[in-house]
Design a protein around this motif. Sequence first.
Motif, PDB file in Angstrom:
ATOM      1  N   GLY A 158      21.360  -7.029  -2.748  1.00 14.52           N
ATOM      2  CA  GLY A 158      22.002  -5.945  -1.896  1.00 14.52           C
ATOM      3  C   GLY A 158      21.328  -4.486  -2.293  1.00 14.52           C
ATOM      4  N   PRO A 159      22.206  -3.730  -2.139  1.00 18.42           N
ATOM      5  CA  PRO A 159      21.029  -2.329  -1.910  1.00 18.42           C
ATOM      6  C   PRO A 159      21.068  -2.597  -3.097  1.00 18.42           C
ATOM      7  CG  PRO A 159      23.787  -1.696  -1.717  1.00 18.42           C
ATOM      8  CD  PRO A 159      23.236  -3.543  -1.377  1.00 18.42           C
ATOM      9  N   SER A 160      19.615  -1.436  -3.557  1.00 19.25           N
ATOM     10  CA  SER A 160      19.128  -1.677  -5.140  1.00 19.25           C
ATOM     11  C   SER A 160      19.935  -0.110  -5.482  1.00 19.25           C
ATOM     12  CB  SER A 160      17.844  -0.962  -5.111  1.00 19.25           C
ATOM     13  OG  SER A 160      17.058  -1.172  -6.013  1.00 19.25           O
ATOM     14  N   LEU A 214      10.036  -4.707 -11.413  1.00 20.77           N
ATOM     15  CA  LEU A 214      11.322  -3.794 -11.740  1.00 20.77           C
ATOM     16  C   LEU A 214      11.079  -2.404 -11.566  1.00 20.77           C
ATOM     17  CD1 LEU A 214      13.076  -7.186 -13.687  1.00 20.77           C
ATOM     18  CD2 LEU A 214      13.311  -5.608 -10.878  1.00 20.77           C
ATOM     19  N   LYS A 215      10.049  -1.962 -12.207  1.00 21.56           N
ATOM     20  CA  LYS A 215       9.583  -0.786 -13.278  1.00 21.56           C
ATOM     21  C   LYS A 215       9.145  -0.260 -11.315  1.00 21.56           C
ATOM     22  CE  LYS A 215       9.041   2.648 -15.307  1.00 21.56           C
ATOM     23  NZ  LYS A 215      10.788   2.888 -16.564  1.00 21.56           N
ATOM     24  N   LYS A 216       8.984  -0.903 -10.730  1.00 20.44           N
ATOM     25  CA  LYS A 216       8.134   0.099  -9.494  1.00 20.44           C
ATOM     26  C   LYS A 216       9.724   0.217  -8.006  1.00 20.44           C
ATOM     27  CE  LYS A 216       3.228  -1.677  -8.545  1.00 20.44           C
ATOM     28  NZ  LYS A 216       2.989  -2.811  -7.909  1.00 20.44           N
ATOM     29  N   LEU A 217      10.791  -0.293  -8.381  1.00 20.40           N
ATOM     30  CA  LEU A 217      12.048  -0.516  -7.411  1.00 20.40           C
ATOM     31  C   LEU A 217      12.976   0.269  -8.743  1.00 20.40           C
ATOM     32  CD1 LEU A 217      13.500  -2.012  -5.734  1.00 20.40           C
ATOM     33  CD2 LEU A 217      14.990  -3.645  -7.320  1.00 20.40           C
ATOM     34  N   ASP A 218      12.455   0.318  -9.883  1.00 18.59           N
ATOM     35  CA  ASP A 218      13.418   1.765  -9.910  1.00 18.59           C
ATOM     36  C   ASP A 218      12.453   3.023  -9.490  1.00 18.59           C
ATOM     37  OD1 ASP A 218      14.738   0.362 -11.752  1.00 18.59           O
ATOM     38  OD2 ASP A 218      14.371   0.886 -13.554  1.00 18.59           O
ATOM     39  N   LEU A 219      11.513   3.094  -9.580  1.00  8.08           N
ATOM     40  CA  LEU A 219      10.846   4.881  -9.366  1.00  8.08           C
ATOM     41  C   LEU A 219      11.497   4.660  -7.648  1.00  8.08           C
ATOM     42  CD1 LEU A 219       7.355   4.026 -11.069  1.00  8.08           C
ATOM     43  CD2 LEU A 219       9.467   5.947 -11.791  1.00  8.08           C
ATOM     44  N   ASP A 241      12.270   5.157   5.678  1.00  5.63           N
ATOM     45  CA  ASP A 241      12.295   4.013   6.320  1.00  5.63           C
ATOM     46  C   ASP A 241      11.525   3.285   5.802  1.00  5.63           C
ATOM     47  OD1 ASP A 241      12.615   2.168   8.790  1.00  5.63           O
ATOM     48  OD2 ASP A 241      10.524   2.866   9.821  1.00  5.63           O
ATOM     49  N   SER A 242      10.103   3.627   5.688  1.00  2.57           N
ATOM     50  CA  SER A 242       9.532   2.684   4.288  1.00  2.57           C
ATOM     51  C   SER A 242      10.166   2.842   3.100  1.00  2.57           C
ATOM     52  CB  SER A 242       7.791   3.132   4.104  1.00  2.57           C
ATOM     53  OG  SER A 242       7.258   4.048   4.937  1.00  2.57           O
ATOM     54  N   VAL A 243      11.076   3.395   2.512  1.00  3.04           N
ATOM     55  CA  VAL A 243      11.509   3.116   0.982  1.00  3.04           C
ATOM     56  C   VAL A 243      12.507   1.516   0.686  1.00  3.04           C
ATOM     57  CG1 VAL A 243      13.595   3.442   0.099  1.00  3.04           C
ATOM     58  CG2 VAL A 243      11.452   5.483  -0.071  1.00  3.04           C
ATOM     59  N   THR A 244      13.201   2.040   2.637  1.00  2.00           N
ATOM     60  CA  THR A 244      14.083   1.158   2.508  1.00  2.00           C
ATOM     61  C   THR A 244      13.977  -1.027   2.748  1.00  2.00           C
ATOM     62  OG1 THR A 244      15.074   1.801   4.415  1.00  2.00           O
ATOM     63  CG2 THR A 244      16.551  -0.476   3.774  1.00  2.00           C
ATOM     64  N   HIS A 245      12.533  -0.339   3.327  1.00  2.00           N
ATOM     65  CA  HIS A 245      11.404  -1.688   3.526  1.00  2.00           C
ATOM     66  C   HIS A 245      10.744  -1.984   2.019  1.00  2.00           C
ATOM     67  CE1 HIS A 245      11.209  -0.880   8.487  1.00  2.00           C
ATOM     68  NE2 HIS A 245      12.076  -1.411   8.436  1.00  2.00           N
ATOM     69  N   ILE A 246      10.879  -1.459   1.380  1.00  2.00           N
ATOM     70  CA  ILE A 246       9.637  -1.512   0.241  1.00  2.00           C
ATOM     71  C   ILE A 246      10.600  -2.156  -1.015  1.00  2.00           C
ATOM     72  CG2 ILE A 246       8.399  -0.755  -1.866  1.00  2.00           C
ATOM     73  CD1 ILE A 246       7.336   1.724   0.128  1.00  2.00           C
ATOM     74  N   THR A 247      11.728  -1.232  -0.839  1.00  2.00           N
ATOM     75  CA  THR A 247      12.673  -1.993  -1.634  1.00  2.00           C
ATOM     76  C   THR A 247      13.072  -3.768  -1.780  1.00  2.00           C
ATOM     77  OG1 THR A 247      14.704   0.357  -2.323  1.00  2.00           O
ATOM     78  CG2 THR A 247      14.955  -1.543  -2.278  1.00  2.00           C
ATOM     79  N   GLN A 248      13.388  -3.577  -0.689  1.00  2.00           N
ATOM     80  CA  GLN A 248      13.705  -5.050   0.089  1.00  2.00           C
ATOM     81  C   GLN A 248      12.442  -6.428   0.027  1.00  2.00           C
ATOM     82  OE1 GLN A 248      14.428  -5.515   4.241  1.00  2.00           O
ATOM     83  NE2 GLN A 248      16.539  -4.358   4.361  1.00  2.00           N
ATOM     84  N   HIS A 249      11.525  -6.004  -0.209  1.00  2.00           N
ATOM     85  CA  HIS A 249       9.809  -6.376  -0.780  1.00  2.00           C
ATOM     86  C   HIS A 249      10.116  -6.584  -1.410  1.00  2.00           C
ATOM     87  CE1 HIS A 249       5.889  -8.035  -0.017  1.00  2.00           C
ATOM     88  NE2 HIS A 249       5.907  -7.459  -1.001  1.00  2.00           N
ATOM     89  N   LEU A 250      10.096  -5.547  -2.888  1.00  2.00           N
ATOM     90  CA  LEU A 250       9.985  -6.136  -3.956  1.00  2.00           C
ATOM     91  C   LEU A 250      11.125  -6.531  -4.870  1.00  2.00           C
ATOM     92  CD1 LEU A 250       9.658  -1.829  -4.915  1.00  2.00           C
ATOM     93  CD2 LEU A 250       7.322  -4.322  -5.361  1.00  2.00           C
ATOM     94  N   ASN A 254       1.073  -1.200   0.328  1.00  2.00           N
ATOM     95  CA  ASN A 254      -0.198   0.072   0.164  1.00  2.00           C
ATOM     96  C   ASN A 254       0.916   1.587  -0.202  1.00  2.00           C
ATOM     97  OD1 ASN A 254      -2.364  -1.042   0.242  1.00  2.00           O
ATOM     98  ND2 ASN A 254      -2.434  -1.765   2.238  1.00  2.00           N
ATOM     99  N   ARG A 255       1.913   1.078   0.847  1.00  2.00           N
ATOM    100  CA  ARG A 255       2.998   2.492   0.858  1.00  2.00           C
ATOM    101  C   ARG A 255       3.494   2.662  -0.584  1.00  2.00           C
ATOM    102  NH1 ARG A 255       5.745   3.567   6.578  1.00  2.00           N
ATOM    103  NH2 ARG A 255       3.682   3.513   7.914  1.00  2.00           N
ATOM    104  N   CYS A 256       3.924   1.357  -1.719  1.00  2.00           N
ATOM    105  CA  CYS A 256       4.753   1.560  -2.505  1.00  2.00           C
ATOM    106  C   CYS A 256       3.627   1.607  -3.181  1.00  2.00           C
ATOM    107  CB  CYS A 256       5.560   0.281  -3.114  1.00  2.00           C
ATOM    108  SG  CYS A 256       5.477   0.861  -4.249  1.00  2.00           S
TER     109      CYS A 256
END
Length: 1025
Positions: A469-471, A504-509, A419-428, A355-357
């Motif tokens: 690893g980091p995005s 992957l598109k979401k990960l880029d954004l 904080d959310s971006v880090t978790h969202i990135t890991q989730h994606l 939802n946050r993403c």
Amino acid sequence: MALETLSPDWEFDRLDDGSQKIHAEVQLKNYGKFLEEYTSQLKRIEDALDDSVGDVWDFSLDPIALKLLPYEQSSLLELIKTENKVLNKVITVYAALCCEIKKLKYEAMYEHLGELLTVLITLDEIIDNHATLKDHWTMYKRLLKSVHHNPSKFGIQEDKLKPFEKLLLKLECQLLEGMIFQACIEQQFDSLNGGVSVSKNSTFAEEFAHTLRTAFANVEAKLGEPSEIDQRDKYVGICGLFVLHFQIFRTVDKKFYKSLLDVCKKVPAITLTANIIWFADNFLIQKIPSAAKLLDKKSIHTVKTQRENFLQQRAQSLTKDMQSYYVFVSSWMTKMESILSKEQRMTKFSEDLSNRCNVFIQGFLYAYSLSTIVKTTMNLYMSMQKPMTKTSVKALCRLVELLKAIEHMFYRRSMVVADSVTHITQHLQYQALHSISVAKKRVISDKKYSEQRLDVLSALVLAENTLNGPSTKQRRLIVSLALSVGTQMKTFKDEELIPLQLVLKKLDLISELTERALRDCVPAMMHARHLESYEVLLECYDKEIMEVLNEHLLDKLCKEIEKDLRLSVHTHLKLDDRNPFRVGMKDLAHFFFLNPIRFFNRFIDIKAHVTHYLDKTFYNLTTVALHDWATYSEMRNLATQRYGLSMTEAHLPSQTLEQGLDVLEIMRNIHVFVSRYLYNLNNQIFIERTSNNKHLNTINIRHIANSIRTHGTGIMNTTVNFTYQFLRKKFYIFSQFMYDEHIKSRLIKDIRFFREIKDQNDHKYPFERADKFNRGIRKLGITPDGQSYLDQFRQLISQIGNAMGYVRMIRSGGLHCCSSAIRQLDSVLSDLTRNFAEGTEYFKMLVDVFAPEFRSPKNMHLRNFYIIVPPLTVNFVEHSISCKEKLNKKNKSGAAFTDDGFAMGVAYILKLLDQYQEFDSLHWFQSVREKYVKEIRAVAKQQNVQSTNQDEKLLQTMNLTHKRLEVCLQEFELLYFSLSSARIFFRADKTAAEETQEKKEKEEESGKASNGDLSNSTPAEPVVK
């Protein structure tokens, strides 16, 4: 069991459970109190900062800021490690090439090439639109010609000029003629030595064309849609690739060419950067003229017409779009606040992250759409030279405001977003890894061996390793390139590939969330290199923006607020129509609720700016006109009540502290002073006759005393001497008037007439005779402003009286000054007072100096003066009533309530002529009183008769007549009292003969006293040393 194992040392503690609980509660209470105090301190700090830190921020000035963009510390060679050495090298080469391009958007090398061609197109357009650069280049070439003709003048060797000219020509051809893109695509791609032939490679041509069509299909579907992100940039790259394809293979797909042009109907223009706008139709027609010939002119013309229609429709729908986006953005901000405020549920952690993403990406999509609308609309207006309406400008400003609101939301909640971006990135990444692992298992389960399958498996392993690893930008690039290999051989099913691409598109954004946000123009300006220092450019920008802000907002707002306060305070004057239902109402108070705006190194505080302007204006105007202090004080209070402004008190005195006109100034211009000021006998004050200001200046004893204290007592005698010179001139005019044949003959007639009838008329001069003289003299002529000779003569006497009143005030001011000075010197009080009094009998001096001349036989015509006093008094009373009536009128020109200079002048001249007895023999004021009392009684009697007849009009006339008679009688009474008071100054109780006799007696007594003192004196005794 547990209790039995306790040590004996704990026995006491075990029994003291109650005290431990109380102690713990006290500690918790103290800790809670500490937290409350600490929280309140933080709140006070936050409130204090709220007034200084504005809602509009500057990233470069923030003391602390989170940088969400991940940073890659490993090199590409370390990241790209698989068992397949060939694949490692291929991916490394492609990754190194793609890293040179600023933005990563494409998954294939063709798309990266399109990105590179977009950069070249942008450079061409920038140079083509830079008129200043072209003009300066032309001027530089002309300068070079001048140098060529006379190189010694410029200190340049002639043999170095030609190589320099060749260098400039090469530079012009490569950069400044807008041919950067063209030079790139016109390169020789085929090998001249019989190697690789690119233009004849049909497989490459088909793959190139297929890739273009596939990429265009993906882009066209999203263009103009709410989910559009970077499709416009991709479209520019596709057009560049299409021209490159034509340049290499010399074939044109007419259908595809028409499809590219049809996009212009939906997207007529694309902003490449800043104000550089690009038209696809012009580009394609110019770069592929042979393909343009295949199309009919009508379709080409339709595209250009569509551009104008698009701008017109955009202008009409701009307000509607703004309202729609206002609702969308407000709703999004509410969702953002809601989703970031509530705590994440561990049971539904994955759902919350999704939802946050989605909310983050939705905000970015809104920002991109708003930015596209603003840039496209403004650049189209500029490009097509069309005027922009006021409504459109307002709508665009509101859209920019919404754009900044989105950025503000991300910035304000940056802690939670980070904080959310880090978790969202890991989730994606987890979702992508899950999809890749499924595909990898599918490849491993297939036992058939081939090199291509090995490459696919190696690519999937590389993608998996890189995603762990980091995005970072480099890792996402490697994943994209690896999957371009890994998706071959139907490794992924269609229902698996589309979600993976979306992830992957979401990960880029999400990974570049802050980098994609709208940033201001200052960082870009700081990279300017066409000036010695970018500070010059920033100063110009700062100055221009502040001038516009001051001219169109701050100055106008200050004037409007001041105008509103003035009209509100002066509502009784009815200066303007203030009905809000007719003229509308502007609520300007909203401006003062804005927090200070930070702009470069200053804070623009609208509330403080307006407050300072009003304080400064009110203070300056109060110092100029101190009598207006109450008005400006009321305006200050109104500004506080209506607009919440914290005004500063002026702390100026509410009354004047100045010493008035200086004695020196009056002395030098006494002829002007006596004509412009009116004298009040009882209060000893001079009042200005008229003034251009709202107030009248006054001069009293205190002012004179201040001047004497400033200049010294010696100025008093000098003032009397100036007054004597002035009186000489005025008495000359006085004598001429009295000597005039018309005046003298009338006066002689009146004297003869009074002698004849005085026995019959009880020795009283008749009022009718004086009134007849006053009216008859007007027949001799009047001045342009309607004054008769008697009016001018009255003014002359008033000026003489004013001069005498001024002399009296000088003496009183001197006494006031001395009495103030000698309050602490009681021992010398009597001596100073006696000496001052003896030396300042100015009235007696001015009588003695003129009296002999006035009473001499050669000035016998002046002896008729006493008989002209009655007509003069009639004339004066008429003038006085007229002046007093003007006090109640709107136009107060000529209004006055006192003019005792006339009484003073008459008393002085009668004394000079020794005619008090002759004037008293007329019993003039008794005659006037009897005349008016008789008329008042007659009118009262008529009123009683008419009241029975009930004739209202006639009764009103009688009342007015009665009132007029009473006013006239009152004015004559006042004049009589003033004249009687003035006569006291000139010893009116004695005639000239009696005064002479009294003087002789005094001299004889003083002589006898001096002789007696001499006879009674004894010789002095010798002094013993």
